[in-house]
Design a protein around this motif. Structure first.
Motif, PDB file in Angstrom:
ATOM      1  N   GLN A   3       0.813  -1.223   0.000  1.00 27.12           N
ATOM      2  CA  GLN A   3       0.000   0.000   0.000  1.00 27.12           C
ATOM      3  C   GLN A   3       0.844   1.270   0.000  1.00 27.12           C
ATOM      4  OE1 GLN A   3      -3.201  -0.043   2.975  1.00 27.12           O
ATOM      5  NE2 GLN A   3      -2.882  -2.248   3.189  1.00 27.12           N
ATOM      6  N   TYR A   4       1.974   1.226   0.689  1.00 25.78           N
ATOM      7  CA  TYR A   4       2.831   2.402   0.820  1.00 25.78           C
ATOM      8  C   TYR A   4       4.287   2.006   0.626  1.00 25.78           C
ATOM      9  CZ  TYR A   4      -1.300   4.104   3.369  1.00 25.78           C
ATOM     10  OH  TYR A   4      -2.573   4.428   3.745  1.00 25.78           O
ATOM     11  N   MET A   5       5.058   2.871  -0.051  1.00 26.02           N
ATOM     12  CA  MET A   5       6.498   2.724  -0.157  1.00 26.02           C
ATOM     13  C   MET A   5       7.149   4.050   0.205  1.00 26.02           C
ATOM     14  SD  MET A   5       6.929   0.287  -3.518  1.00 26.02           S
ATOM     15  CE  MET A   5       5.322   0.631  -4.236  1.00 26.02           C
ATOM     16  N   SER A   6       8.252   3.974   0.919  1.00 23.33           N
ATOM     17  CA  SER A   6       8.840   5.202   1.449  1.00 23.33           C
ATOM     18  C   SER A   6      10.354   5.113   1.489  1.00 23.33           C
ATOM     19  CB  SER A   6       8.280   5.467   2.852  1.00 23.33           C
ATOM     20  OG  SER A   6       8.670   6.728   3.324  1.00 23.33           O
ATOM     21  N   SER A   7      11.004   6.268   1.398  1.00 22.68           N
ATOM     22  CA  SER A   7      12.466   6.336   1.439  1.00 22.68           C
ATOM     23  C   SER A   7      12.889   7.785   1.632  1.00 22.68           C
ATOM     24  CB  SER A   7      13.074   5.799   0.131  1.00 22.68           C
ATOM     25  OG  SER A   7      12.678   6.614  -0.961  1.00 22.68           O
ATOM     26  N   THR A   8      14.196   7.978   1.777  1.00 25.52           N
ATOM     27  CA  THR A   8      14.731   9.340   1.851  1.00 25.52           C
ATOM     28  C   THR A   8      15.719   9.564   0.719  1.00 25.52           C
ATOM     29  OG1 THR A   8      16.481   8.617   3.363  1.00 25.52           O
ATOM     30  CG2 THR A   8      14.483   9.538   4.356  1.00 25.52           C
ATOM     31  N   PHE A   9      15.837  10.821   0.318  1.00 29.36           N
ATOM     32  CA  PHE A   9      16.955  11.264  -0.515  1.00 29.36           C
ATOM     33  C   PHE A   9      17.954  11.919   0.430  1.00 29.36           C
ATOM     34  CE2 PHE A   9      13.890  12.106  -4.281  1.00 29.36           C
ATOM     35  CZ  PHE A   9      14.059  10.805  -4.748  1.00 29.36           C
ATOM     36  N   ARG A  10      19.175  11.428   0.422  1.00 29.15           N
ATOM     37  CA  ARG A  10      20.207  11.992   1.287  1.00 29.15           C
ATOM     38  C   ARG A  10      21.400  12.426   0.437  1.00 29.15           C
ATOM     39  NH1 ARG A  10      21.698  11.532   6.772  1.00 29.15           N
ATOM     40  NH2 ARG A  10      20.055   9.991   7.168  1.00 29.15           N
ATOM     41  N   THR A  11      21.800  13.672   0.587  1.00 28.45           N
ATOM     42  CA  THR A  11      23.008  14.179  -0.052  1.00 28.45           C
ATOM     43  C   THR A  11      24.052  14.391   1.033  1.00 28.45           C
ATOM     44  OG1 THR A  11      21.697  15.336  -1.737  1.00 28.45           O
ATOM     45  CG2 THR A  11      23.994  15.998  -1.487  1.00 28.45           C
ATOM     46  N   GLY A  29      12.303  13.515   2.529  1.00 33.22           N
ATOM     47  CA  GLY A  29      11.504  12.308   2.672  1.00 33.22           C
ATOM     48  C   GLY A  29      10.551  12.105   1.510  1.00 33.22           C
ATOM     49  N   ASN A  30      10.274  10.824   1.198  1.00 31.67           N
ATOM     50  CA  ASN A  30       9.351  10.461   0.115  1.00 31.67           C
ATOM     51  C   ASN A  30       8.405   9.366   0.588  1.00 31.67           C
ATOM     52  OD1 ASN A  30      11.097  11.779  -2.171  1.00 31.67           O
ATOM     53  ND2 ASN A  30      12.495  10.355  -1.157  1.00 31.67           N
ATOM     54  N   ILE A  31       7.143   9.464   0.187  1.00 30.88           N
ATOM     55  CA  ILE A  31       6.197   8.377   0.415  1.00 30.88           C
ATOM     56  C   ILE A  31       5.285   8.263  -0.798  1.00 30.88           C
ATOM     57  CG2 ILE A  31       4.493   9.778   1.674  1.00 30.88           C
ATOM     58  CD1 ILE A  31       3.996   7.249   3.413  1.00 30.88           C
ATOM     59  N   TYR A  32       5.033   7.037  -1.211  1.00 29.63           N
ATOM     60  CA  TYR A  32       4.277   6.746  -2.447  1.00 29.63           C
ATOM     61  C   TYR A  32       3.101   5.844  -2.124  1.00 29.63           C
ATOM     62  CZ  TYR A  32       3.272   4.437  -6.945  1.00 29.63           C
ATOM     63  OH  TYR A  32       2.660   3.921  -8.056  1.00 29.63           O
ATOM     64  N   THR A  33       1.973   6.129  -2.748  1.00 27.69           N
ATOM     65  CA  THR A  33       0.834   5.234  -2.679  1.00 27.69           C
ATOM     66  C   THR A  33      -0.005   5.371  -3.942  1.00 27.69           C
ATOM     67  OG1 THR A  33      -1.085   4.517  -1.370  1.00 27.69           O
ATOM     68  CG2 THR A  33      -0.676   6.872  -1.451  1.00 27.69           C
ATOM     69  N   ARG A  34      -0.252   4.246  -4.585  1.00 31.91           N
ATOM     70  CA  ARG A  34      -1.179   4.156  -5.713  1.00 31.91           C
ATOM     71  C   ARG A  34      -1.019   5.278  -6.738  1.00 31.91           C
ATOM     72  NH1 ARG A  34      -1.302  -0.886  -4.497  1.00 31.91           N
ATOM     73  NH2 ARG A  34      -2.531  -1.430  -2.659  1.00 31.91           N
ATOM     74  N   GLY A  35       0.195   5.460  -7.215  1.00 34.78           N
ATOM     75  CA  GLY A  35       0.436   6.414  -8.292  1.00 34.78           C
ATOM     76  C   GLY A  35       0.802   7.811  -7.856  1.00 34.78           C
ATOM     77  N   GLU A  36       0.781   8.101  -6.559  1.00 33.80           N
ATOM     78  CA  GLU A  36       1.095   9.446  -6.070  1.00 33.80           C
ATOM     79  C   GLU A  36       2.341   9.417  -5.191  1.00 33.80           C
ATOM     80  OE1 GLU A  36      -2.137  12.491  -5.198  1.00 33.80           O
ATOM     81  OE2 GLU A  36      -3.126  10.609  -4.644  1.00 33.80           O
ATOM     82  N   LEU A  37       3.229  10.373  -5.431  1.00 31.23           N
ATOM     83  CA  LEU A  37       4.432  10.523  -4.622  1.00 31.23           C
ATOM     84  C   LEU A  37       4.344  11.839  -3.850  1.00 31.23           C
ATOM     85  CD1 LEU A  37       7.307   9.376  -3.976  1.00 31.23           C
ATOM     86  CD2 LEU A  37       8.157  10.938  -5.751  1.00 31.23           C
ATOM     87  N   PHE A  38       4.489  11.750  -2.531  1.00 36.58           N
ATOM     88  CA  PHE A  38       4.483  12.925  -1.669  1.00 36.58           C
ATOM     89  C   PHE A  38       5.890  13.120  -1.119  1.00 36.58           C
ATOM     90  CE2 PHE A  38       0.260  11.189  -1.741  1.00 36.58           C
ATOM     91  CZ  PHE A  38      -0.588  12.286  -1.755  1.00 36.58           C
ATOM     92  N   ALA A  54       7.772  12.626   9.436  1.00 38.59           N
ATOM     93  CA  ALA A  54       8.798  11.576   9.443  1.00 38.59           C
ATOM     94  C   ALA A  54      10.173  12.147   9.155  1.00 38.59           C
ATOM     95  CB  ALA A  54       8.442  10.508   8.414  1.00 38.59           C
ATOM     96  N   PHE A  55      10.235  13.041   8.191  1.00 37.19           N
ATOM     97  CA  PHE A  55      11.503  13.685   7.851  1.00 37.19           C
ATOM     98  C   PHE A  55      12.053  14.478   9.040  1.00 37.19           C
ATOM     99  CE2 PHE A  55      12.101  18.229   7.058  1.00 37.19           C
ATOM    100  CZ  PHE A  55      13.453  18.255   6.744  1.00 37.19           C
TER     101      PHE A  55
END
Length: 337
Positions: free
Chosen positions: A233-241, A252-261, A302-303
Motif C-alpha cells: 500500500q505504501y512505499m517510502s524512502s529518503t533522498f540523502r546528499t 523524505g518520500n512516500i508513495y501510494t497508488r500512483g502518487e508521490l508525496f 517523518a523527515f
C-alpha cells in the motif's frame, strides 16, 4: 494509541569520542540499539503500545537492554532470556570528510539462536495493529529468515498491517542472498521502506530507458514494484546528499497508488549522531499512517523526526510527537523557557 509488535536484534553499541579513531580509543561510550528496537522506542515515545520481541542473554547486559527499553515505555514481556552473548558493534564516529565506520561483533549472539518454537504467534499477535521487521534480521541466519517469513504470514492471517524496511547491509550479506530472502516476504507486506538501489539491485528492476528527474525516477521504480506486488500500500524512502560526515541534506518520500508525496529538503548541519536516523524516519511514517494523517503531513513529520535524531547521541530517537511538531511548525533553534 495503536498496538504494535517489532521483532529484531538489539545490540550493545560502543562508540569512540568525536575526533578519535577506534584503534586509538582508551574509553568507549555505551548505548543500546538495533533497527527494530529503535523503531519500537520511537513509536512508544509517540504514545503507542509497543512490544519488542527479541532474545538476550540472562546476564547484566541482557538486564541493561531490558532497562533501556523500559525507560522508553517499551513492553519487554516478549524479551526471551537465553543464549550466550549480546551482539555488539563498534562505532568510529566520522567528522568532516572522514566517514563513520561500523565494526560488527554479533556472531553467535543470543538473538541469532531464536527459534520458531520459542514464540507463540497466536498469542503475540492478539489485538495487534502493526507488525514491523527489517532486512537486518533476515541477514543473520537461515533460521531467522524462516521465522520472519512465518511471522509475516501469521500477521496477515490475523489481519494485521505489516511493515518491512529493506535496510540492506553489505557487511552482513550479498545482494543476491538479500534478494532471495526478501522477495518471498513482499507478497505479505503492506508498508515497504526501500529506495532506488533496492529496486535495481535487490528486486532486479530495469532502470528507465531515458533520464528522469530524481522524484520521477523514484516514482517509476515504485510503480514497477507495485506491478510485481500490488498488495504493498505504501512505499517510502529518503533522498540523502552527503556533503560531509557532519553535514547532510535530507528529504523524505512516500508513495501510494500512483502518487508521490515529498517533504521539503532540509540541511542538517553539525550532525551529532547519524545512526538510527532511518529508523526514526520509518517510525514517523508508521505513526502518520496509523493515525490516518494526510500523507503530505506524514512525510513532513517523518523527515523532521529523522532530522532531530541526528542531533542526539545513541541509536534511538528520544522525541515526542509534540516536540517534533513544534520544530516542524518553525520553532527550530529557539530557546524553550
Amino acid at each position: 494509541m495503536k498496538k504494535i509488535v517489532t521483532l529484531g536484534e538489539i545490540m550493545l553499541r560502543l562508540s569512540t569520542k568525536s575526533g578519535e579513531r577506534l584503534f586509538q580509543a582508551d574509553n568507549l561510550l555505551m548505548h543500546y540499539g538495533g533497527a527494530e528496537a529503535n523503531v519500537a522506542v520511537s513509536l512508544s515515545q509517540f504514545g503507542h503500545d509497543v512490544k519488542f520481541v527479541s532474545k538476550v542473554p540472562s546476564n547484566p547486559l541482557g538486564a541493561a537492554v531490558e532497562r533501556h527499553l523500559k525507560s522508553y515505555g517499551v513492553d519487554t514481556n516478549s524479551l526471551i532470556k537465553g543464549g550466550e552473548r549480546l551482539g555488539t558493534y563498534y562505532l568510529e564516529s566520522g567528522v568532516g570528510g572522514r566517514s563513520t565506520q561500523v565494526t560488527y561483533d554479533r556472531k553467535y549472539s543470543s538473538f541469532s539462536s531464536l527459534s520458531v518454537e520459542e514464540l507463540n504467534f497466536d498469542e503475540l499477535f492478539q489485538g495487534i495493529d502493526l507488525f514491523h521487521v527489517t532486512g537486518i534480521t533476515l541477514a543473520l541466519s537461515q533460521n531467522l529468515r524462516d521465522l520472519v517469513l512465518m511471522a509475516v504470514k501469521k500477521a496477515k492471517e490475523a489481519g494485521i498491517m505489516t511493515s518491512l524496511d529493506f535496510n540492506y547491509r553489505a557487511s552482513l550479506w550479498s545482494q543476491q542472498a538479500c534478494s532471495e530472502a526478501i522477495k518471498p516476504l513482499l507478497s505479505y507486506i503492506d508498508i515497504c521502506f526501500c529506495g532506488e538501489l533496492d529496486a535495481v539491485y535487490l528486486l532486479g528492476i530495469e532502470p528507465p530507458n531515458h533520464s528522469l528527474p530524481k522524484a520521477e525516477k523514484l516514482k517509476y521504480y515504485y510503480e514497477k514494484i507495485n506491478e510485481l506486488y500490488p498488495n504493498i500500500q505504501y512505499m517510502s524512502s529518503t533522498f540523502r546528499t552527503v556533503l560531509s560526515a557532519s553535514t547532510n541534506k535530507l528529504q523524505g518520500n512516500i508513495y501510494t497508488r500512483g502518487e508521490l508525496f515529498q517533504s521539503k529538503e532540509h540541511m542538517i548541519d553539525h550532525i551529532v549522531d547519524r545512526v538510527g536516523g532511518g529508523d526514526a524516519f520509518a517510525a514517523g511514517v508508521l505513526h502518520g499512517i496509523l493515525e490516518n494523517w494526510p500523507l503530505s503531513r506524514t512525510i513532513s513529520f517523518a523527515f523532521m523526526a529523522s532530522a532531530l535524531k541526528h542531533t542526539i547521541h545513541g541509536d534511538c530517537n528520544a522525541f515526542t510527537v509534540e516536540e517534533i511538531v513544534k520544530v516542524l511548525d518553525n520553532e527550530a533553534g529557539k530557546i524553550v523557557r
